[in-house]
Design a protein around this motif. Structure first.
Motif, PDB file in Angstrom:
ATOM      1  N   ARG A  24       0.833  -1.208   0.000  1.00 24.76           N
ATOM      2  CA  ARG A  24       0.000   0.000   0.000  1.00 24.76           C
ATOM      3  C   ARG A  24       0.869   1.260   0.000  1.00 24.76           C
ATOM      4  O   ARG A  24       0.509   2.276  -0.610  1.00 24.76           O
ATOM      5  N   VAL A  25       2.014   1.208   0.677  1.00 27.41           N
ATOM      6  CA  VAL A  25       2.962   2.322   0.621  1.00 27.41           C
ATOM      7  C   VAL A  25       3.518   2.454  -0.795  1.00 27.41           C
ATOM      8  O   VAL A  25       3.693   3.562  -1.317  1.00 27.41           O
ATOM      9  N   LEU A  26       3.772   1.316  -1.432  1.00 23.49           N
ATOM     10  CA  LEU A  26       4.349   1.318  -2.774  1.00 23.49           C
ATOM     11  C   LEU A  26       3.424   2.000  -3.783  1.00 23.49           C
ATOM     12  O   LEU A  26       3.897   2.677  -4.704  1.00 23.49           O
ATOM     13  N   GLU A  27       2.133   1.824  -3.622  1.00 20.03           N
ATOM     14  CA  GLU A  27       1.179   2.510  -4.506  1.00 20.03           C
ATOM     15  C   GLU A  27       1.353   4.025  -4.419  1.00 20.03           C
ATOM     16  O   GLU A  27       1.373   4.731  -5.433  1.00 20.03           O
ATOM     17  N   THR A  39       9.240  -0.047  -9.322  1.00 21.81           N
ATOM     18  CA  THR A  39       8.632  -0.714  -8.167  1.00 21.81           C
ATOM     19  C   THR A  39       8.261  -2.168  -8.460  1.00 21.81           C
ATOM     20  O   THR A  39       7.970  -2.537  -9.602  1.00 21.81           O
ATOM     21  N   LEU A  40       8.255  -2.968  -7.403  1.00 25.18           N
ATOM     22  CA  LEU A  40       7.828  -4.361  -7.470  1.00 25.18           C
ATOM     23  C   LEU A  40       7.135  -4.721  -6.167  1.00 25.18           C
ATOM     24  O   LEU A  40       7.698  -4.524  -5.086  1.00 25.18           O
ATOM     25  N   THR A  44       2.415 -13.232  -0.755  1.00 25.67           N
ATOM     26  CA  THR A  44       2.032 -14.646  -0.788  1.00 25.67           C
ATOM     27  C   THR A  44       0.542 -14.808  -1.053  1.00 25.67           C
ATOM     28  O   THR A  44       0.067 -15.928  -1.221  1.00 25.67           O
ATOM     29  N   ASN A  45      -0.194 -13.683  -1.080  1.00 27.13           N
ATOM     30  CA  ASN A  45      -1.651 -13.732  -1.219  1.00 27.13           C
ATOM     31  C   ASN A  45      -2.092 -12.990  -2.479  1.00 27.13           C
ATOM     32  O   ASN A  45      -1.950 -11.769  -2.567  1.00 27.13           O
ATOM     33  N   PRO A  46      -2.644 -13.701  -3.476  1.00 21.68           N
ATOM     34  CA  PRO A  46      -3.048 -13.047  -4.729  1.00 21.68           C
ATOM     35  C   PRO A  46      -4.171 -12.035  -4.543  1.00 21.68           C
ATOM     36  O   PRO A  46      -4.285 -11.079  -5.314  1.00 21.68           O
ATOM     37  N   ARG A  47      -4.999 -12.203  -3.521  1.00 21.54           N
ATOM     38  CA  ARG A  47      -6.111 -11.271  -3.305  1.00 21.54           C
ATOM     39  C   ARG A  47      -5.632  -9.891  -2.894  1.00 21.54           C
ATOM     40  O   ARG A  47      -6.336  -8.900  -3.084  1.00 21.54           O
ATOM     41  N   VAL A  48      -4.437  -9.817  -2.314  1.00 20.59           N
ATOM     42  CA  VAL A  48      -3.848  -8.520  -1.965  1.00 20.59           C
ATOM     43  C   VAL A  48      -3.180  -7.905  -3.187  1.00 20.59           C
ATOM     44  O   VAL A  48      -3.263  -6.697  -3.413  1.00 20.59           O
ATOM     45  N   LEU A  49      -2.530  -8.735  -4.004  1.00 20.28           N
ATOM     46  CA  LEU A  49      -1.796  -8.227  -5.164  1.00 20.28           C
ATOM     47  C   LEU A  49      -2.717  -7.739  -6.284  1.00 20.28           C
ATOM     48  O   LEU A  49      -2.453  -6.702  -6.910  1.00 20.28           O
ATOM     49  N   LYS A  55       2.409  -1.742 -11.786  1.00 21.00           N
ATOM     50  CA  LYS A  55       2.742  -2.455 -13.019  1.00 21.00           C
ATOM     51  C   LYS A  55       3.303  -3.840 -12.733  1.00 21.00           C
ATOM     52  O   LYS A  55       2.909  -4.836 -13.353  1.00 21.00           O
ATOM     53  N   ASP A  56       4.262  -3.927 -11.816  1.00 21.23           N
ATOM     54  CA  ASP A  56       4.974  -5.183 -11.584  1.00 21.23           C
ATOM     55  C   ASP A  56       4.615  -5.780 -10.225  1.00 21.23           C
ATOM     56  O   ASP A  56       4.775  -5.131  -9.183  1.00 21.23           O
ATOM     57  N   LYS A  57       4.135  -7.029 -10.265  1.00 19.09           N
ATOM     58  CA  LYS A  57       3.752  -7.744  -9.050  1.00 19.09           C
ATOM     59  C   LYS A  57       4.299  -9.166  -9.132  1.00 19.09           C
ATOM     60  O   LYS A  57       4.396  -9.741 -10.212  1.00 19.09           O
TER      61      LYS A  57
END
Length: 281
Positions: A24-27, A39-40, A44-49, A55-57
């Protein structure tokens, strides 16, 4: 005598966020740096990503957790990261400065962030980590796990900026909604990270270049605090220092008094004077 046309190499900064708090800080960081910092987001949880506007996750450990997250266990997060070290190493490649941003206390941030910081060091980056510590009400286990994760992060980073949520909450209106409060704190952290990057990336009247930052931080494993304040008007320079001392993370000036090194960035308009700078310093 002819001189080479390209006298300087472009400074390159990247940021990796691990876990929900860091992402959330990265956003906010992606918005504030306007693409200047690559940024990347790692989780471990796809629902958060998935909902992140980034752009990059990188989803790690789906074969271990089946997409359900690390369940608050740092050891699980470390195992999840093992099969993705090549992707992390590739991202760190050719970066001069790597920011590692993570919330401590949960499983993903506490477990994976120290390892990613170590990968950044191995790639030759100067690694500045940002550790977000939990609120006291989150319980003894989570706070103890945060301290353990923070200690490991200190050992693998050149410096760690420590942001305790318990203190950072004083930055926002106590009557603000929880979502608004967290957004304000995330914006503050992103603003501080951008300030460090801009100090090196942008030319100034008195430059602090990357080599200087590297020389004072590399291998020191510092625990650091970061505060930014703004003022305007004819008395702005006079007003800035009291504002800085009142900043929650400065602990009434104790943090400045006990600091071994202090890095100051002053940004002003064309009407800023030498007297203004002298007052602040």
């Amino acid at each position: 005598m002819s001189l080479p046309q390209n006298l300087s190499r472009k400074f390159r900064a990247k940021a990796v966020a691990i876990g929900g708090a860091g992402s959330r800080v990265l956003e906010q960081l992606a918005l504030q740096s306007a693409g200047g910092i690559e940024t990347l987001a790692v989780h471990t949880n796809p629902r958060v990503l998935e909902p992140l506007n980034l752009k990059d996750k990188l989803l790690i450990g789906s074969e271990i957790t089946f997409g359900l997250g690390a369940a608050g266990d740092p050891a699980v997060a470390q195992r999840c990261l093992e099969s993705h070290t090549a992707a992390i190493a590739e991202f760190c490649q050719d970066a001069d400065l790597l920011f590692v941003i993570a919330g401590m206390g949960g499983g993903t941030g506490s477990g994976a962030a120290p390892l990613i910081a170590q990968m950044g060091k191995s790639a030759g980056c100067l690694v500045l980590s940002v550790a977000i510590l939990p609120f006291e009400f989150e319980g003894v286990r989570r706070n103890e796990q945060a301290e353990s994760g923070l200690e490991r992060l200190r050992q693998t980073s050149d410096a760690v900026l420590v942001l305790p949520n318990q203190k950072a909450q004083q930055l926002v209106n106590p009557k603000a909604g929880a979502g608004q409060a967290f957004l304000a704190m995330n914006q503050h952290i992103a603003e501080g990270v951008c300030a460090v990057w801009q100090m090196i990336d942008r030319p100034g009247l008195i430059n602090v270049d990357f080599a200087y930052l590297y020389s004072i931080l590399r291998g020191r494993h510092y625990s650091s605090v970061l505060a930014t304040v703004k003022s305007s008007g004819p008395d702005c320079a006079k007003n800035l220092v009291p504002m800085l001392l009142e900043h929650p993370l400065m602990e009434k000036g104790v943090a400045l008094k006990e600091a071994q090194e202090t890095l100051v960035s002053i940004i002003g308009g064309p009407d800023m004077t030498i007297l203004d700078i002298n007052k602040i310093m």
